[in-house]
Design a protein around this motif. Structure first.
Motif, PDB file in Angstrom:
ATOM      1  N   GLN A 224       0.858  -1.183   0.000  1.00 56.54           N
ATOM      2  CA  GLN A 224       0.000   0.000   0.000  1.00 56.54           C
ATOM      3  C   GLN A 224       0.905   1.247   0.000  1.00 56.54           C
ATOM      4  O   GLN A 224       1.171   1.832   1.035  1.00 56.54           O
ATOM      5  CB  GLN A 224      -0.939   0.013   1.207  1.00 56.54           C
ATOM      6  N   TYR A 225       1.342   1.604  -1.203  1.00 55.90           N
ATOM      7  CA  TYR A 225       2.385   2.618  -1.341  1.00 55.90           C
ATOM      8  C   TYR A 225       2.236   3.248  -2.720  1.00 55.90           C
ATOM      9  O   TYR A 225       1.627   2.662  -3.627  1.00 55.90           O
ATOM     10  CB  TYR A 225       3.756   1.933  -1.207  1.00 55.90           C
ATOM     11  N   HIS A 226       2.755   4.474  -2.895  1.00 58.25           N
ATOM     12  CA  HIS A 226       2.705   5.095  -4.224  1.00 58.25           C
ATOM     13  C   HIS A 226       3.801   4.480  -5.095  1.00 58.25           C
ATOM     14  O   HIS A 226       4.948   4.891  -5.035  1.00 58.25           O
ATOM     15  CB  HIS A 226       2.842   6.614  -4.140  1.00 58.25           C
ATOM     16  N   SER A 314      10.230   8.384  -6.625  1.00 61.75           N
ATOM     17  CA  SER A 314       8.802   8.696  -6.723  1.00 61.75           C
ATOM     18  C   SER A 314       8.569  10.199  -6.822  1.00 61.75           C
ATOM     19  O   SER A 314       7.695  10.655  -7.581  1.00 61.75           O
ATOM     20  CB  SER A 314       8.034   8.118  -5.528  1.00 61.75           C
ATOM     21  N   SER A 364      -2.033  10.380  -8.675  1.00 63.93           N
ATOM     22  CA  SER A 364      -2.575   9.928  -7.386  1.00 63.93           C
ATOM     23  C   SER A 364      -1.674   8.925  -6.688  1.00 63.93           C
ATOM     24  O   SER A 364      -1.544   8.959  -5.460  1.00 63.93           O
ATOM     25  CB  SER A 364      -3.963   9.321  -7.592  1.00 63.93           C
ATOM     26  N   ALA A 365      -1.062   8.018  -7.440  1.00 68.73           N
ATOM     27  CA  ALA A 365      -0.164   7.036  -6.829  1.00 68.73           C
ATOM     28  C   ALA A 365       1.252   7.171  -7.371  1.00 68.73           C
ATOM     29  O   ALA A 365       2.050   6.251  -7.247  1.00 68.73           O
ATOM     30  CB  ALA A 365      -0.678   5.616  -7.042  1.00 68.73           C
ATOM     31  N   ALA A 368       1.958  10.397  -3.073  1.00 69.03           N
ATOM     32  CA  ALA A 368       0.700  10.535  -2.335  1.00 69.03           C
ATOM     33  C   ALA A 368       0.386  11.972  -1.960  1.00 69.03           C
ATOM     34  O   ALA A 368      -0.743  12.274  -1.554  1.00 69.03           O
ATOM     35  CB  ALA A 368       0.751   9.672  -1.071  1.00 69.03           C
ATOM     36  N   SER A 410      -6.818   6.284  -5.234  1.00 69.67           N
ATOM     37  CA  SER A 410      -5.534   5.956  -4.612  1.00 69.67           C
ATOM     38  C   SER A 410      -5.709   5.563  -3.154  1.00 69.67           C
ATOM     39  O   SER A 410      -5.082   4.613  -2.677  1.00 69.67           O
ATOM     40  CB  SER A 410      -4.570   7.131  -4.731  1.00 69.67           C
ATOM     41  N   THR A 411      -6.577   6.275  -2.441  1.00 73.95           N
ATOM     42  CA  THR A 411      -6.762   5.996  -1.011  1.00 73.95           C
ATOM     43  C   THR A 411      -7.352   4.608  -0.783  1.00 73.95           C
ATOM     44  O   THR A 411      -6.907   3.872   0.104  1.00 73.95           O
ATOM     45  CB  THR A 411      -7.673   7.058  -0.374  1.00 73.95           C
ATOM     46  N   ILE A 414      -5.156   1.751  -3.960  1.00 75.51           N
ATOM     47  CA  ILE A 414      -3.692   1.637  -3.886  1.00 75.51           C
ATOM     48  C   ILE A 414      -3.211   1.599  -2.441  1.00 75.51           C
ATOM     49  O   ILE A 414      -2.420   0.740  -2.062  1.00 75.51           O
ATOM     50  CB  ILE A 414      -3.017   2.793  -4.644  1.00 75.51           C
ATOM     51  N   PHE A 415      -3.693   2.534  -1.614  1.00 75.93           N
ATOM     52  CA  PHE A 415      -3.188   2.645  -0.249  1.00 75.93           C
ATOM     53  C   PHE A 415      -4.008   1.864   0.766  1.00 75.93           C
ATOM     54  O   PHE A 415      -3.575   1.741   1.923  1.00 75.93           O
ATOM     55  CB  PHE A 415      -3.142   4.124   0.177  1.00 75.93           C
TER      56      PHE A 415
END
Length: 810
Positions: A224-226, A314, A364-365, A368, A410-411, A414-415
């Protein structure tokens, strides 16, 4: 007001193509005909590219890797991205804009291609994905016109050289501070590397065969990371057939920094209508560092350039995406009536929203921090529009809905609603500077210290945004919607840093800075126009800028000594013990060494000196201008130039002696024998194979003391250089660890099973690792601890270089 403007162009037709203008609005002589004119126009770009290639060659980058990377950028990013971008925007503006925003669009399409090819098991065929764009654009008659576009506006050659100079600056700086100091491969067992680089490379290796990404240091653990930047790195490796260390440690960072400078140039031009805002914004973003008052580390989170530009893949990857998002959202907010005399053709209609969708979801990813700051910027623009016009600003609402959807994506996806350790704790990142656990200060003294710490934060991180102040002053806060948008982002970044806790909160400051430098460049251009300097005046201003930078650099050299402050505090205490407590507390801290703002004193002292000098010079200028009319309305641009250049010494002084040295600060041992063994495993295994290792810790002295306790679990080299998942390696950066307070591994029975395979192996235990956890190789580092002799009986030893032994399970 038209000094920095382009030629007017109708929004619904290709722009006229007059001869380029000089910065003062006078048309240049027509360029030479034919090939000679083309060479002259493209000479700045060729020069910047030549310097970039020279830095790569000088840092031992293989020539065939450079050629393959060039192929990948052209085929896998630039070609499909430019075609799609051209099909969306309404009218052409400049060739550079089509290419750089097309390149950013290509980065977005690359993510979609990865998400399509990886789940289908077609990673080996990823080189074909651009055909999904190329074929329709070749077959459909309405799309064929985007292959060759005419009617581009020509830009001044001087502007082209200025933008090329910003690209050259990034290349030269990266060579000195990063490329020349970071070996492509470790030379021996004494080699070291900046600790985060292996972790980032391990994520890219995982992205080459896993969808979605998992944590390579804990096989099967969700990430769970960008991680979008590492998809780009993986696709570069897959499509270009490039070795990952070459991509990350040589090619990717200089290319992304160059792209950022180019995108900053075209975005600033598009939003402000002033062509020279472009290179100014690029310089403010990269060349002007934090105002530290001395050569040292920034005290407020991570620095923008001296570490993050190469230490955080990133962040470097996210910046061109964020700039492109600002371009599309800001373009939708522009007022056409403002552009009399200097229009940049709008993207137009639905295209602006389609592009906003692409750039918002990619941002978005990517990092963050990008989308939350953009949302805050839109919120301010919308609130002001609602209050001023007393009607709903539907353009802002549409843009906000797109960006909010990207944030939700993303929230949630992804995260997985993880915060990665960030918590709401106002002023926690500043509180150390004014803490007074011993109660040495009174209320008034504490208030002064708090004010000085806040002053240090603003001066350190936001001085390069000073160009926005004259814009706000002269407009009396009656800003245009796009200006409110930029101001909202510029304020939101540092505001979030103040509201949340953690070193990583500094990335919000960096995201806000992208908005801030665009607004600052806008304000500087307006101040320059108002000054109405002739050729001689511009020459004097340029000479002043150079002299001021040299003077500041001399003042803040690392040998500069503030020890006289300690002597002054001691002397005052001897004279007035009861009245100097505040000064001693501020300069020297409390008896236990905590709660001291002394580390901020260089920033405070230099900032106050700069402010005082500015006030004094403003008064003198005002007095002299009454006697010398030519000086009127020109003092502001001189003071603003001085303020914006105040952070340049941070970058200049980093060249001879980098503060964030990849071989010293934050470096970890990277033994050649370990890397060789990991790459042997990569060559003799399948991407789905899992490894097990007995090494979980980061040891600064390379396990010189075998009895030293294991406390720092930042060991990532095996997963990085093998490009394989490890059952349990170093877990320090696992999202569930970063979000909590317990640094221990969350599955202790699995960790015990892993370690017993090396030190107390049995046939049943090894079979369990192989059958249930898909472990194929056991990777033992004998510097940590030698394996049991029984292991050679129960498993086949397939590699041994003395330090590292590799055993295969069947």
């Amino acid at each position: 007001m038209g000094t920095f403007h382009d030629t007017p162009v109708a929004a619904d037709s290709p722009p006229a193509v007059p001869g380029p203008r000089r910065p003062d609005g006078v048309r240049s002589r027509p360029e030479g005909p034919g090939a000679l004119g083309a060479v002259w126009r493209f000479l700045p770009a060729l020069a910047a590219l030549a310097l970039l290639l020279a830095t790569l060659v000088a840092s031992d980058t293989p020539l065939n890797s450079i050629a393959r990377y060039g192929f990948y950028i052209a085929w896998g990013v630039l070609l499909p991205g430019t075609l799609v971008y051209r099909s969306l925007r309404r009218a052409p503006h400049t060739l550079l804009e089509d290419l750089v925003l097309g390149a950013v669009t290509g980065l977005v399409l690359e993510l979609a291609a990865w998400a399509l090819f990886l789940p289908l098991g077609l990673a080996g065929a990823a080189v074909l994905w651009p055909l999904l764009v190329v074929v329709p654009f070749a077959a459909v008659p309405r799309l064929r016109r985007h292959w060759w576009v005419r009617g581009y506006a020509k830009v001044p050659v001087g502007w082209s050289w200025a933008v090329a100079g910003t690209v050259a600056l990034t290349s030269g700086y990266l060579y000195r501070t990063y490329l020349s100091r970071t070996p492509l491969m470790p030379a021996d067992d004494a080699s070291r590397q900046f600790v985060d680089l292996s972790y980032q490379m391990s994520l890219a290796g995982n992205a080459k065969h896993a969808f979605p990404l998992t944590l390579p240091q804990a096989s099967g653990e969700p990430l769970q990371y960008h991680w979008f930047a590492f998809v780009h790195e993986a696709m570069t490796s897959l499509v270009g057939h490039l070795d990952l260390p070459v991509v990350q440690l040589r090619l990717m960072i200089p290319a992304l920094c160059a792209l950022t400078m180019l995108v900053a140039a075209v975005v600033a031009h598009r939003l402000t209508g002033r062509i020279w805002a472009g290179p100014i914004a690029g310089l403010l973003l990269f060349a002007v560092g934090e105002f530290n008052g001395g050569h040292g580390q920034t005290p407020f989170g991570s620095p923008q350039t001296t570490l993050m530009v190469w230490g955080s893949v990133s962040m470097t990857y996210s910046q061109p995406l964020l700039l492109a998002l600002i371009a599309t959202a800001g373009d939708a907010l522009r007022r056409p009536e403002r552009e009399t005399g200097a229009p940049v053709p709008p993207l137009g209609g639905r295209a602006v929203y389609v592009l906003t969708v692409l750039f918002a979801f990619a941002s978005s990813a990517a990092k963050a921090t990008s989308v939350p700051v953009t949302l805050a910027a839109l919120a301010l623009a919308g609130a002001v529009g609602l209050l001023v016009n007393r009607r709903i600003p539907w353009t802002v609402v549409k843009l906000g809905a797109i960006v909010a959807a990207a944030q939700l994506f993303s929230t949630a996806v992804i995260f997985a609603f993880k915060t990665y350790g960030l918590t709401v704790d106002p002023f926690s990142n500043l509180r150390y500077g004014w803490a007074d656990p011993q109660g040495l200060r009174g209320a008034s003294g504490q208030a002064v210290v708090v004010a000085l710490v806040l002053f240090a934060f603003v001066v350190n991180t936001q001085l390069r945004v000073a160009g926005a102040l004259p814009l706000l002053w002269r407009s009396r806060l009656k800003l245009e919607p796009v200006q409110w948008f930029l101001l909202g982002g510029a304020v939101a970044g540092p505001a979030v840093f103040v509201l949340v806790s953690g070193w990583n909160a500094g990335y919000f400051t960096h995201a806000g800075l992208v908005f801030g430098v665009l607004l600052s460049a806008w304000g500087y251009c307006e101040s320059f126009e108002r000054a109405d300097l002739g050729r001689a005046g511009r020459a004097v201003l340029a000479a002043f800028a150079v002299g001021w930078t040299v003077l500041l650099t001399w003042f803040v050299v690392d040998e500069h000594d503030y020890a006289w402050l300690d002597r002054l505090a001691a002397h005052l205490h001897a004279l007035h013990p009861t009245r100097s407590g505040f000064l001693r507390a501020f300069l020297g801290g409390n008896p236990d060494g905590n709660g001291s703002a002394s580390g901020l004193f260089p920033i405070v002292a230099a900032g106050l000196a700069l402010l005082g000098l500015g006030v004094l010079c403003a008064l003198l200028w005002w007095g002299l201008s009454r006697a010398v009319p030519r000086m009127r309305r020109r003092g502001g641009v001189v003071l603003l130039t001085a303020a914006l250049l105040a952070g340049v010494p941070t970058l200049v002084l980093d060249l001879p002696k980098p503060v964030w040295d990849a071989t010293v600060w934050g470096s970890m041992p990277l033994p050649a024998s370990k890397v060789d063994a990991a790459r042997w495993v990569r060559a003799h295994s399948e991407p789905t194979d899992v490894l097990a290792t007995n090494e979980h810790c980061w040891s600064y002295d390379d396990f010189a003391d075998p009895t030293a306790p294991c406390k720092d679990y930042r060991d990532f080299a095996l997963s990085a250089y093998s490009e394989r998942s490890v059952l349990v390696e170093g877990w320090a950066f696992a999202p569930r660890v970063m979000a909590g307070t317990d640094p221990g591994f969350w599955d202790q029975p699995l960790l015990a099973l892993n370690d017993e395979a090396f030190y107390r192996p049995t046939a049943q235990l090894l079979a369990q690792l192989h059958d249930e956890h898909h472990v194929r190789y056991l990777f033992v580092n004998r510097k940590v601890r030698a394996e049991s002799p029984e292991l050679a009986v129960l498993a086949a030893k397939v590699f041994d270089n003395g330090r590292i032994g590799v055993y295969e399970l069947h």
